[in-house]
Design a protein around this motif. Structure first.
Motif, PDB file in Angstrom:
ATOM      1  N   PRO A   1     -82.657  75.691 -60.687  1.00  0.00           N
ATOM      2  CA  PRO A   1     -82.067  76.973 -60.267  1.00  0.00           C
ATOM      3  C   PRO A   1     -81.852  77.926 -61.441  1.00  0.00           C
ATOM      4  N   ASN A   2     -82.045  79.210 -61.191  1.00  0.00           N
ATOM      5  CA  ASN A   2     -81.746  80.234 -62.193  1.00  0.00           C
ATOM      6  C   ASN A   2     -80.313  80.713 -62.045  1.00  0.00           C
ATOM      7  N   ASN A   3     -79.824  80.688 -60.827  1.00  0.00           N
ATOM      8  CA  ASN A   3     -78.521  81.287 -60.548  1.00  0.00           C
ATOM      9  C   ASN A   3     -77.375  80.306 -60.789  1.00  0.00           C
ATOM     10  N   LEU A   4     -76.222  80.885 -61.077  1.00  0.00           N
ATOM     11  CA  LEU A   4     -75.075  80.084 -61.521  1.00  0.00           C
ATOM     12  C   LEU A   4     -74.631  79.040 -60.481  1.00  0.00           C
ATOM     13  N   ILE A   5     -74.377  79.447 -59.261  1.00  0.00           N
ATOM     14  CA  ILE A   5     -73.732  78.522 -58.314  1.00  0.00           C
ATOM     15  C   ILE A   5     -74.626  77.332 -57.942  1.00  0.00           C
ATOM     16  N   PRO A   6     -75.921  77.550 -57.620  1.00  0.00           N
ATOM     17  CA  PRO A   6     -76.746  76.365 -57.372  1.00  0.00           C
ATOM     18  C   PRO A   6     -76.819  75.438 -58.592  1.00  0.00           C
TER      19      PRO A   6
ATOM     20  N   ARG B   1     -78.486  67.712 -62.289  1.00  0.00           N
ATOM     21  CA  ARG B   1     -78.640  68.293 -63.646  1.00  0.00           C
ATOM     22  C   ARG B   1     -77.589  67.666 -64.554  1.00  0.00           C
ATOM     23  N   LYS B   2     -77.938  67.529 -65.836  1.00  0.00           N
ATOM     24  CA  LYS B   2     -77.036  66.848 -66.761  1.00  0.00           C
ATOM     25  C   LYS B   2     -75.790  67.675 -67.041  1.00  0.00           C
ATOM     26  N   GLU B   3     -76.001  68.925 -67.399  1.00  0.00           N
ATOM     27  CA  GLU B   3     -74.832  69.781 -67.643  1.00  0.00           C
ATOM     28  C   GLU B   3     -75.199  71.245 -67.429  1.00  0.00           C
ATOM     29  N   LEU B   4     -74.163  72.008 -67.148  1.00  0.00           N
ATOM     30  CA  LEU B   4     -74.336  73.447 -66.971  1.00  0.00           C
ATOM     31  C   LEU B   4     -74.260  74.109 -68.333  1.00  0.00           C
ATOM     32  N   SER B   5     -75.197  75.004 -68.614  1.00  0.00           N
ATOM     33  CA  SER B   5     -75.089  75.824 -69.825  1.00  0.00           C
ATOM     34  C   SER B   5     -74.429  77.134 -69.446  1.00  0.00           C
ATOM     35  N   ILE B   6     -73.346  77.447 -70.120  1.00  0.00           N
ATOM     36  CA  ILE B   6     -72.720  78.762 -69.911  1.00  0.00           C
ATOM     37  C   ILE B   6     -73.358  79.699 -70.942  1.00  0.00           C
ATOM     38  N   PHE B   7     -74.040  80.698 -70.419  1.00  0.00           N
ATOM     39  CA  PHE B   7     -74.848  81.547 -71.307  1.00  0.00           C
ATOM     40  C   PHE B   7     -73.991  82.585 -72.036  1.00  0.00           C
TER      41      PHE B   7
ATOM     42  N   ASP C   1     -69.366  85.047 -76.180  1.00  0.00           N
ATOM     43  CA  ASP C   1     -68.965  86.035 -77.188  1.00  0.00           C
ATOM     44  C   ASP C   1     -69.147  87.472 -76.684  1.00  0.00           C
ATOM     45  N   TYR C   2     -69.079  87.629 -75.361  1.00  0.00           N
ATOM     46  CA  TYR C   2     -69.146  88.984 -74.788  1.00  0.00           C
ATOM     47  C   TYR C   2     -67.779  89.658 -74.909  1.00  0.00           C
ATOM     48  N   GLU C   3     -67.793  90.977 -74.777  1.00  0.00           N
ATOM     49  CA  GLU C   3     -66.535  91.749 -74.845  1.00  0.00           C
ATOM     50  C   GLU C   3     -65.803  91.674 -73.505  1.00  0.00           C
ATOM     51  N   THR C   4     -65.433  90.469 -73.115  1.00  0.00           N
ATOM     52  CA  THR C   4     -64.684  90.259 -71.864  1.00  0.00           C
ATOM     53  C   THR C   4     -63.481  89.388 -72.221  1.00  0.00           C
ATOM     54  N   PRO C   5     -62.455  89.313 -71.370  1.00  0.00           N
ATOM     55  CA  PRO C   5     -61.249  88.572 -71.754  1.00  0.00           C
ATOM     56  C   PRO C   5     -61.514  87.144 -72.242  1.00  0.00           C
ATOM     57  N   ASP C   6     -62.407  86.379 -71.593  1.00  0.00           N
ATOM     58  CA  ASP C   6     -62.666  85.015 -72.100  1.00  0.00           C
ATOM     59  C   ASP C   6     -64.033  84.889 -72.772  1.00  0.00           C
ATOM     60  N   GLY C   7     -64.725  86.017 -72.942  1.00  0.00           N
ATOM     61  CA  GLY C   7     -66.004  86.021 -73.657  1.00  0.00           C
ATOM     62  C   GLY C   7     -67.220  85.718 -72.797  1.00  0.00           C
ATOM     63  N   THR C   8     -67.002  85.321 -71.528  1.00  0.00           N
ATOM     64  CA  THR C   8     -68.167  85.034 -70.675  1.00  0.00           C
ATOM     65  C   THR C   8     -68.410  86.216 -69.720  1.00  0.00           C
ATOM     66  N   CYS C   9     -69.622  86.294 -69.197  1.00  0.00           N
ATOM     67  CA  CYS C   9     -70.019  87.451 -68.372  1.00  0.00           C
ATOM     68  C   CYS C   9     -69.227  87.536 -67.073  1.00  0.00           C
ATOM     69  N   ILE C  10     -69.088  88.745 -66.587  1.00  0.00           N
ATOM     70  CA  ILE C  10     -68.317  88.984 -65.359  1.00  0.00           C
ATOM     71  C   ILE C  10     -69.234  89.508 -64.256  1.00  0.00           C
ATOM     72  N   ARG C  11     -69.078  88.928 -63.062  1.00  0.00           N
ATOM     73  CA  ARG C  11     -69.844  89.341 -61.884  1.00  0.00           C
ATOM     74  C   ARG C  11     -68.908  89.422 -60.681  1.00  0.00           C
TER      75      ARG C  11
ATOM     76  N   ALA D   1     -73.738  77.832 -74.349  1.00  0.00           N
ATOM     77  CA  ALA D   1     -75.092  78.002 -74.884  1.00  0.00           C
ATOM     78  C   ALA D   1     -75.279  79.454 -75.342  1.00  0.00           C
ATOM     79  N   GLU D   2     -76.465  79.717 -75.858  1.00  0.00           N
ATOM     80  CA  GLU D   2     -76.823  81.077 -76.278  1.00  0.00           C
ATOM     81  C   GLU D   2     -76.750  82.041 -75.103  1.00  0.00           C
ATOM     82  N   ARG D   3     -76.592  83.311 -75.392  1.00  0.00           N
ATOM     83  CA  ARG D   3     -76.691  84.324 -74.336  1.00  0.00           C
ATOM     84  C   ARG D   3     -78.070  84.248 -73.673  1.00  0.00           C
ATOM     85  N   ARG D   4     -78.150  84.565 -72.395  1.00  0.00           N
ATOM     86  CA  ARG D   4     -79.449  84.616 -71.712  1.00  0.00           C
ATOM     87  C   ARG D   4     -80.012  86.025 -71.851  1.00  0.00           C
TER      88      ARG D   4
END
Ligand code: UFG
Length: 340
Positions: free
Chosen positions: A197-202, A212-218, A221-231, A292-295
């Motif tokens: 899957p490409n998308n987060l929830i699947p 899958r072994k583990e989820l990579s959080i892409f 270090d974004y300019e968001t409160p916890d550094g991860t992307c917001i959707r 993980a690295e940014r996507r």
């Protein structure tokens, strides 16, 4: 009112068929099954407890579509059928332009020939790119698309609005979806990604299920409160209901032609980390993840101003993120049961 649902065996299409049936609409499902299975039709029949009309075929095929319009008195169309993988569109742009643009144009020609008046078109918040202001309203500028897929959505919107500007007698609502997630509460239908899957929830549910072994959080270090992307994650049944409201709105409008765009989101932004934590809390299942690295191509944050949907359509999202994650997890578990 009989509605043609193109891509009706797909993720959003199938859930919309349920919502339409439950709101008194008749449906004619068209799907070429290039990214869906015919077992979805049987699952839909189980949910709505009746036989459904399904034609396997391609919306690029004018002769096929013309036959469908001849066989049924179609009063409205919801056009879901399209390719939707951002990464694949970068690798195979022609495949995307050919399919997504041509199928819409073929459909519009058939609608014109058969005097079908109402159209709901599947668009995406991807047309906004990274908006300058959040939450994003429908009046925000359309940014240069970051992928051929995104570009097909922008051009499709333009094709529809150009046709209407040229007085084609069609009333159209373009729905700009934010991030659809979840599954029908019965766990009989849901998202069925092919391959990894490409998308987060699947990816989350497949990791929780041990596929899958583990989820990579892409990126953290974004300019968001916890550094991860917001959707803006919206339950697919809420999204399905928005299509019912859109058709009712178009049906009630006694004008020759009409065009408008509406955001379909919850109005609330959630970070990837918040989604991961909510999943663990809701399901009580362990989830291995790593940073993980940014996507490439990801935008930092986007969430909807959904006021127009409420004002125009009387629609708003009803399900919480937790409900959506719980439904997605039940669907994944159901898939695992079927395998064993
Ligand atoms: N993400 C991860 N790990 C993963 C998958 C995703 O951290 O394994 C992150 C992404 O980086 C992003 C967020 O989760 O920050 C959501 O990613 P998705 O791939 O689920 O969704 P996108 O927002 O990238 O894309 C979706 C649709 C597109 C649509 C776009 C509009 O998949 O079709 O929204 O913005 F164009």
């Amino acid at each position: 009112m009989k509605i043609l649902v193109t891509g009706g065996a797909g993720f959003i299409g199938s859930h919309t068929v349920v919502a339409l049936q439950q709101n008194g609409f008749e449906t004619v499902i068209v799907d070429n099954l290039s990214n869906a299975q015919d077992t979805v039709i049987q699952a839909l029949e189980k949910i709505v407890k009746k036989k459904l009309t399904f034609h396997q075929g391609d919306c690029n095929d004018a002769a096929f579509l013309s036959e469908v319009f001849k066989q049924h008195t179609i009063e409205g169309v919801i056009h879901f059928a399209a390719y939707k993988a951002v990464g694949e569109s970068v690798k195979s742009p022609l495949k995307y332009y050919q399919n997504n643009l041509n199928s819409l144009m073929t459909l519009l020609q058939q609608m014109e020939a058969s005097q079908t008046r109402n159209l709901v078109f599947s668009s995406s918040c991807t047309v906004y790119g990274q908006p300058d202001q959040l939450p994003v309203t429908e009046d925000s500028p359309i940014k240069l698309a970051t992928s051929p897929y995104g570009n097909t959505k922008q051009v499709c919107e333009e094709i529809i609005s150009d046709c209407i500007a040229a007085h084609m007698p069609i009333k159209a609502l373009v729905l700009r979806y934010f991030n659809p997630i979840g599954a029908h509460a019965s766990a009989l239908i849901g998202e069925l990604p092919i391959g990894v899957p490409n998308n987060l929830i699947p990816y989350v549910t497949q990791t929780a299920a041990g596929i899958r072994k583990e989820l990579s959080i892409f990126g953290d270090d974004y300019e968001t409160p916890d550094g991860t992307c917001i959707r803006d994650y919206i339950h697919v049944m809420d999204l399905a209901q928005a299509h019912v409201k859109a058709l009712q709105f178009l049906q009630a409008r006694s004008v020759a032609s009409f065009y408008d765009t509406v955001n379909i989101g919850t109005g609330e932004g959630k970070s990837v980390m918040e989604v991961v934590k909510a999943f663990i809390k809701t399901t009580q299942v362990a989830l291995h993840y790593t940073i993980a690295e940014r996507r490439a191509g990801d935008i930092e944050q986007i969430y909807a101003n959904a006021d127009k949907a409420k004002r125009l359509l009387g629609w708003e999202a009803k399900h919480s993120l937790e409900e959506a994650l719980g439904d997605a997890w039940r669907w994944q578990q159901q898939l695992e049961k079927k395998k064993s």
